[in-house]
Scaffold this active site. Structure first.
Site, PDB file in Angstrom:
ATOM      1  CG  ASP A 178      -1.658   1.358   1.272  1.00  0.00           C
ATOM      2  OD1 ASP A 178      -2.413   1.658   0.333  1.00  0.00           O
ATOM      3  OD2 ASP A 178      -1.420   2.132   2.211  1.00  0.00           O
ATOM      4  NE  ARG A 185      -4.816   4.624  -5.275  1.00  0.00           N
ATOM      5  CZ  ARG A 185      -5.349   4.690  -4.053  1.00  0.00           C
ATOM      6  NH1 ARG A 185      -4.775   4.074  -3.048  1.00  0.00           N
ATOM      7  NH2 ARG A 185      -6.461   5.352  -3.843  1.00  0.00           N
TER       8      ARG A 185
HETATM    9  N1  URA Z   1      -6.501   7.051   2.647  1.00  0.00           N
HETATM   10  C1  URA Z   1      -5.782   5.929   2.428  1.00  0.00           C
HETATM   11  O1  URA Z   1      -5.185   5.380   3.338  1.00  0.00           O
HETATM   12  N2  URA Z   1      -5.748   5.427   1.178  1.00  0.00           N
HETATM   13  C2  URA Z   1      -6.405   5.979   0.144  1.00  0.00           C
HETATM   14  O2  URA Z   1      -6.343   5.459  -0.958  1.00  0.00           O
HETATM   15  C3  URA Z   1      -7.143   7.148   0.383  1.00  0.00           C
HETATM   16  C4  URA Z   1      -7.179   7.654   1.657  1.00  0.00           C
END
Ligand code: URA
Length: 452
Positions: A178, A185
């Site tokens: 992530d 992203r």
């Molecule tokens: N907060 C997050 O942790 N991830 C996202 O994609 C958007 C907001």
């Protein structure tokens, strides 16, 4: 060892015949991935077999084509398993956390976590930093002199066991897929995708070892989701995928058109959260804290229903156990516990300057986005992830929607480091206020509770 290591096994990902370009094309053309294909792609991304440019192309394909709930759940689990998953099973009670999608003046976690822990529900809370116009819990906590949000997984588990709550930042080992994907992203215009947001939020939260999660999904000008329709879609996706992952998840939809509370800025917000624990604080902050807290107590199995839970939360304020819990957490994490009740021990900006009303009437709105940006301009937030924040600066909103004002009344006080930043912020803060001849009925702060 109380952590479960990554489950990136060949067994789960299986033998995938297609190449990465073929898998990207599958999503580009509207296909649905199997669980094994998703695990293969995420494992490949972490190991370097899938490059950043391939992953950004895939993210764009997901942005346009979407994902089914089953695909989103598989993505969430693959991202969770890209790093360590904290094992809190040695704590027998249900562990419950809260996550907010982010807003302006959102200091709720700082009063909520100790209240819930004081009521007997363990709260393992891993929070983030502010980015853009929204603040972050870690920056607010670090305004407490000496407070550290860094620890090891072992230290995190030990604190939850001993104190019932730990307030820390994401470790490098937690959902690393992530961390990389979110950064990608951010620079490839693929943040605003419901499956990608769902997997990003839940992968981190599921890696904490929780049993249940309450989500504060914010809607409005100052929120990530500007429309109710988008916020509902995100809330439903989070609840559904959380359940598919075997967790209890509730999403509470709350309004974020105006900033929450009076304080915007790190130390100012932390002090306001302490005030809630001491029985004061602004009405809107108390209301959201109680709504989220009641759901956490219900999910944590210490209250049968909302009204019982609210009574328990209010009792934790009245009998001093909530504030005492905060002092314990602050002390445990290296901070000065006296700062929790003696607020002159918190950082203070060297100058204060007022923003005055130029017209009389009733405050109908305060643009949360503009206030958030003005606060960033003062130094309270960051526009790049590697920037430092100033804990002392910020904005106190002296007038809130519904308040009547006369010409010359103070609308807001700016807590500033220098006159240059103050001069830039003053017109912006003044323009964020809408003052009309007549007031309007304020819409309810809590818009809905979504449990399925
Ligand atoms: N907060 C997050 O942790 N991830 C996202 O994609 C958007 C907001």
């Amino acid at each position: 060892m109380a952590t479960r290591k990554r489950a990136t096994s060949k067994k789960r990902s299986g033998e995938i015949k297609q190449s990465t370009p073929e898998l990207i094309a599958k999503k580009r053309d509207g296909g649905a991935f199997t669980d094994a294909e998703i695990t293969h792609l995420i494992n490949g991304y972490v190991s370097g077999d899938v490059t950043d440019y391939q992953m950004s192309s895939l993210a764009m394909a997901i942005f346009f084509r979407g994902m089914t709930p089953k695909e989103t759940a598989a993505l969430t689990l693959a991202m969770r398993d890209s790093g360590e998953v904290v094992d809190l099973s040695s704590i027998k009670q249900p562990k419950v956390d809260k996550h907010s999608t982010g807003g302006v003046g959102d200091k709720i976690s700082i009063c909520l976590a100790p209240m819930v822990a004081a009521c007997g529900v363990p709260v393992p809370m891993i929070s983030g930093r502010g980015l853009g116009h929204t603040g972050g819990t870690l920056d607010k906590l670090e305004a407490i002199p000496g407070f550290s949000v860094d620890t090891t997984t072992k230290g995190f588990i030990k604190e939850v066991k001993k104190i019932g709550c730990s307030l820390i930042g994401q470790t490098a080992d937690l959902a690393p897929a992530d961390k990389r994907l979110y950064a990608l992203r951010d620079v490839t215009a693929t943040v605003e995708s419901i499956p990608l947001i769902t997997a990003s939020i839940l992968s981190k939260k599921l890696a904490e070892g929780i049993d249940a999660l309450v989500l504060d999904v914010k809607v409005g000008r100052g929120a990530f989701m500007k429309t109710e329709e988008d916020a509902r879609a995100l809330a439903r996706s989070l609840v559904r995928v959380g359940r598919l992952a075997g967790k209890k998840v509730t999403a509470i939809l709350t309004r974020m058109d105006d900033p929450l509370g009076h304080a915007v800025g790190n130390a100012l917000e932390t002090i306001e959260a302490f005030e809630v624990l001491m029985g004061g604080g602004p009405e809107d902050v108390r209301e959201i804290t109680l709504a989220l807290g009641a759901e956490m107590l219900r999910m944590g199995g210490v209250a049968k229903n909302e009204s019982q839970a609210r009574k328990q939360l209010l009792a934790s304020i009245a009998d001093g156990s909530a504030i005492k819990k905060m002092e314990e957490i602050v002390k445990y994490q290296g901070g000065d516990p006296r700062a929790v009740t003696e607020h002159d021990r918190m950082p203070r900006a060297p100058k204060r300057t007022k923003v005055k009303a130029k017209k009389a009437g009733v405050v109908t709105e305060i643009d949360a986005l503009e206030i958030g940006l003005a606060s960033v301009g003062l130094g309270a937030g960051r526009s790049r992830a590697d920037q430092a924040v100033d804990p002392a600066v910020g904005i106190m909103l002296e007038k809130k929607p519904g308040d009547r004002v006369k010409v010359g009344d103070t609308l807001a006080t700016l807590h500033v480091r220098d006159s240059k930043t103050a001069n830039a912020a003053r017109p912006r803060v003044a323009a964020a206020y809408s003052i009309k001849g007549r007031g309007k009925k304020l819409p309810p702060l809590i818009m809905d509770v979504i449990r399925r």
